[in-house]
Enzyme design. Structure first.
Site, PDB file in Angstrom:
ATOM      1  N   ARG A 174       0.847  -1.199   0.000  1.00 22.73           N
ATOM      2  CA  ARG A 174       0.000   0.000   0.000  1.00 22.73           C
ATOM      3  C   ARG A 174       0.875   1.238   0.000  1.00 22.73           C
ATOM      4  NH1 ARG A 174      -3.361  -3.778   2.369  1.00 22.73           N
ATOM      5  NH2 ARG A 174      -5.076  -4.170   0.925  1.00 22.73           N
ATOM      6  N   ASP A 203       0.200  -6.767  -3.370  1.00 26.36           N
ATOM      7  CA  ASP A 203      -1.211  -6.447  -3.174  1.00 26.36           C
ATOM      8  C   ASP A 203      -1.658  -5.639  -4.392  1.00 26.36           C
ATOM      9  OD1 ASP A 203      -3.796  -5.786  -1.881  1.00 26.36           O
ATOM     10  OD2 ASP A 203      -2.801  -6.512  -0.079  1.00 26.36           O
ATOM     11  N   HIS A 277      -6.495  -9.665  -4.262  1.00 25.26           N
ATOM     12  CA  HIS A 277      -5.458  -8.660  -3.951  1.00 25.26           C
ATOM     13  C   HIS A 277      -4.324  -8.668  -4.985  1.00 25.26           C
ATOM     14  CE1 HIS A 277      -6.846  -7.160  -0.009  1.00 25.26           C
ATOM     15  NE2 HIS A 277      -7.384  -8.357   0.125  1.00 25.26           N
ATOM     16  N   GLU A 353     -10.109 -12.165   1.234  1.00 28.68           N
ATOM     17  CA  GLU A 353     -10.959 -11.197   0.527  1.00 28.68           C
ATOM     18  C   GLU A 353     -10.920 -11.386  -0.995  1.00 28.68           C
ATOM     19  OE1 GLU A 353     -10.712  -7.563   3.716  1.00 28.68           O
ATOM     20  OE2 GLU A 353      -9.075  -7.740   2.300  1.00 28.68           O
ATOM     21  N   TRP A 419      -7.646 -14.013  11.277  1.00 28.09           N
ATOM     22  CA  TRP A 419      -7.695 -12.540  11.326  1.00 28.09           C
ATOM     23  C   TRP A 419      -9.102 -12.007  11.533  1.00 28.09           C
ATOM     24  CZ3 TRP A 419      -9.845  -8.994   7.736  1.00 28.09           C
ATOM     25  CH2 TRP A 419     -10.358  -9.555   6.563  1.00 28.09           C
ATOM     26  N   TYR A 444      -4.821  -5.738  15.191  1.00 32.11           N
ATOM     27  CA  TYR A 444      -4.708  -4.908  13.986  1.00 32.11           C
ATOM     28  C   TYR A 444      -4.215  -3.515  14.385  1.00 32.11           C
ATOM     29  CZ  TYR A 444      -6.062  -7.889  10.140  1.00 32.11           C
ATOM     30  OH  TYR A 444      -6.052  -8.838   9.161  1.00 32.11           O
ATOM     31  N   TRP A 490      -1.156  -2.911   8.443  1.00 29.11           N
ATOM     32  CA  TRP A 490      -1.534  -2.581   7.062  1.00 29.11           C
ATOM     33  C   TRP A 490      -1.232  -1.096   6.858  1.00 29.11           C
ATOM     34  CZ3 TRP A 490      -2.366  -6.801   4.422  1.00 29.11           C
ATOM     35  CH2 TRP A 490      -2.838  -7.937   5.084  1.00 29.11           C
TER      36      TRP A 490
HETATM   37  C1  ACM Z   1      -6.746  -9.024   5.919  1.00 32.10           C
HETATM   38  O1  ACM Z   1      -6.783  -8.149   6.808  1.00 32.10           O
HETATM   39  N1  ACM Z   1      -7.329  -8.809   4.768  1.00 32.10           N
HETATM   40  C2  ACM Z   1      -6.075 -10.281   6.134  1.00 32.10           C
END
Ligand code: ACM
Length: 634
Positions: A174, A203, A277, A353, A419, A444, A490
């Protein structure tokens, strides 16, 4: 005269008491993560110029040299490193293993005449050194010579970790973090006895690892158009627009970082996030998707819609086509090179996702479903993941993935990273999978850590105290399946290392204690006192951290149509003052007495600030009636 003499004596005794109290305070043992056993002894060890540091076996040399350098820089002392057992400071590997402390444990003994660190392996010596450094005055963090009294309190520490997997994930897709940034971050986490660096290398927003057989992955996939503003709300790339933002690690960079991490007893788990992703990979090789349409490396546009309950839609395709053999040939090439670069037995393959909407429309996917007798398109992911696992196995690697890999079935050998809360982990453990716990609810560390109107805006919050309360082994789960846990960083909203540090600390310290220390040794009040000492250390080390723990917590609810305000603080010992009359609050304003406040009628603005020892310490929080209304029940 006699009276005056007595008063003088009393004054001197009083001053000595104060000074020794201050010294004891300075010498308090403030180690994070909390060691298993700490036995305080009498006296202090004094570091002096010319003292020797010895190592009894060659495996200890690197640790001894690292210690000499860490102590030598701020003190200016020349501390000689030599093999043997003659040092005033000794790092010794046991001849006969000490069963109690295991592979990573150590015993650290400080007496007024000597310091000894003993361990079964060099990693234990390394952790003993980290604890020893935390016993020195905070000036030990200085990168230049500084003067202080270099004393260490006498103590015996016996220490070893609760979990074998103590990780932090850094997302470098990111936002790109340079090789030097990554090294600095690894160095910081090693000092808190983390042993795993999970490197989220690919990603939608950038492919960051050089794959020599697929050069476009980094020629195209590592670069995107320049954009500013909140990530996720940015303008679409235009055809032909320059792509100056990004970067990637060459294979030489990766070898250098792997070695640097190894020297700090950190193993690196690379993540190649598939089949979702994958927009950056598809920007380079669009033929690998179902639609085969051209896509851009995404600069943070709103390309997905989220409907709650984890359901979502991708407005731009970002998945690999599971029905195309060319996709598996591509993955074979990628994983061949990844497997050669990283000694860790695992490769993380993502799996999270993954939007199946384009698969559902695709003739190839439909034919494959028919052939495999698969009724739900969701289950095609199971087929894909099983193929990926075979590829990894052929290269001697084990598959690790986010908890979605359970959907559609995966072999019990696969390891699951839980997660979406802990439920995926519980299910996985019941199915006999190894599990790494990293739930959004506790781990997180990209989430906001304090008051939402002050912190840079993220869609969710997680306070340090909540992270600290995490118990990685859920009730009813056999502990042997829980390898340990991670914090995940993240970086959608994290463009710099300084801000990565701000988001990491103190929560990564709290989680270090969760993953290292015995469950019974955890204590929030004592952790939060240590945390403040580590703030002082970080100030000297120029490492950033958040002070959100000093801000008031403001929650609201509704009763009989009235807004009820509850105020609290995350750490003990803060006074909360507030106003609702459009004046600035200070310590002469109304002091919150713990009782909920019923907000009066009218255009009320609540202003809240925390004090400690009559000095302001937290940020001023300003919330209008509308703000307070909006957070009801949150
Ligand atoms: C995630 O937070 N998409 C693993």
């Amino acid at each position: 005269m006699k009276l005056l003499g007595n008063m003088k004596k009393i004054l001197i005794i009083f001053l000595v008491c104060i000074l020794s109290l201050a010294k004891a305070q300075n010498n308090a043992i403030q180690i994070i993560p909390q060691p298993v056993e700490v036995q305080k002894q009498n006296g202090v060890f004094q570091l002096r110029n010319g003292q020797n540091i010895s190592f009894n076996k060659s495996e200890g040399r690197a640790v001894a040299e690292m210690l000499a350098q860490k102590l030598g820089t701020p003190s200016g002392f020349n501390l000689k490193v030599q093999q043997g057992t003659a040092g005033v400071i000794q790092v010794n590997i046991y001849d006969t293993p000490n069963e109690k402390i295991g592979k990573e444990g150590y015993i650290l003994e400080v007496s007024p005449s000597k310091i000894t660190i003993a361990a079964n392996q060099s990693v234990g010596l390394f952790y003993g050194v980290q604890s020893l450094l935390q016993l020195f005055p905070k000036e030990i963090e200085s990168k230049s010579m500084t003067s202080t009294n270099w004393i260490v309190p006498a103590v015996k520490i016996t220490d070893y970790p609760r979990f074998g997997w103590r990780g932090i994930m850094l997302d470098v897709s990111r936002h790109f973090f340079s090789k030097e940034d990554v090294k600095k971050y690894i160095d910081q986490i090693a000092r808190y006895k983390y042993n795993t660096f999970h490197w989220h290398l690919t990603d939608d927003n950038g492919w960051r690892i050089e794959i020599k057989s697929l050069p476009k992955l980094t020629e195209v996939g590592a670069w995107r158009v320049a954009r500013t503003g909140h990530f996720g709300g940015r303008a679409e790339p235009k055809e032909g627009e320059p792509t100056p933002y990004g970067g990637f690690y060459t294979q030489e960079d990766i070898k250098e970082i792997v070695k640097y991490a190894q020297e700090r007893n950190i193993t690196i788990v690379p993540e190649i996030d598939v089949p979702g992703h994958s927009m950056a990979a598809l920007a380079a090789y669009p033929e690998l998707s179902c639609t085969k349409q051209k896509v851009f490396v995404n600069p943070g546009t709103p390309f997905s819609e989220w409907y709650g309950n984890g359901t979502f839609k991708m407005l731009v395709e970002n998945t690999l086509n599971p029905s195309d053999e060319k996709v598996y040939e591509f993955l074979d090439k990628v994983f061949t090179e990844v497997a050669q670069l990283f000694p860790n037995p695992y490769i993380h393959v993502g799996g999270d996702e993954c939007y199946k909407g384009y698969w559902a429309q695709d003739a190839g996917c439909q034919a494959l479903m028919k052939k495999l007798n698969i009724r739900h398109v969701e289950d095609l992911q199971g087929y894909f993941m099983n193929r990926v696992e075979k590829i990894l196995e052929a290269k001697g690697k084990k598959l690790l993935g986010w908890d979605e890999i359970l959907e559609g079935g995966i072999s019990p050998k696969a390891t699951v990273m839980s997660w979406r809360g802990v439920k995926g982990g519980i299910e996985a453990a019941h199915l006999g999978h190894d599990v790494v716990m990293t739930p959004t609810t506790f781990a997180y560390i990209d989430y906001m850590q304090g008051e939402a109107t002050i912190e840079p805006s993220i869609y969710a919050g997680l306070r340090t105290k909540k992270s600290y309360s995490f118990e990685p082994v859920p009730d009813g789960v056999e502990a042997k399946y829980i390898l340990g846990g991670q914090a995940n960083l993240w970086t959608e909203q994290i463009p710099t290392l300084r801000h990565a540090e701000y988001m990491s600390y103190p929560r990564a310290w709290a989680l270090a204690e969760v993953y290292w220390s015995p469950k019974e040794a955890k204590n929030w009040d004592s952790f939060s006192q240590k945390m403040e000492k580590h703030f002082d250390r970080s100030d000297i080390a120029n490492i950033n951290y958040s002070k959100a723990i000093y801000d008031a917590i403001v929650r609201t609810s509704k009763k009989d149509g009235k807004i009820i305000v509850e105020m609290d603080s995350e750490i003990a010992g803060l006074d909360i003052y507030y106003t609702i009359d459009d004046t600035m609050p200070d310590r002469f304003s109304t002091k919150h007495n713990g009782k909920p406040l019923e907000l009066p009628e009218g255009a009320i603005t609540l202003r809240v600030i925390t004090y400690r020892n009559n000095k302001p310490i937290g940020n001023l929080i300003i919330l209008t009636r509308a703000d307070l209304e909006r957070r009801v029940g949150r």
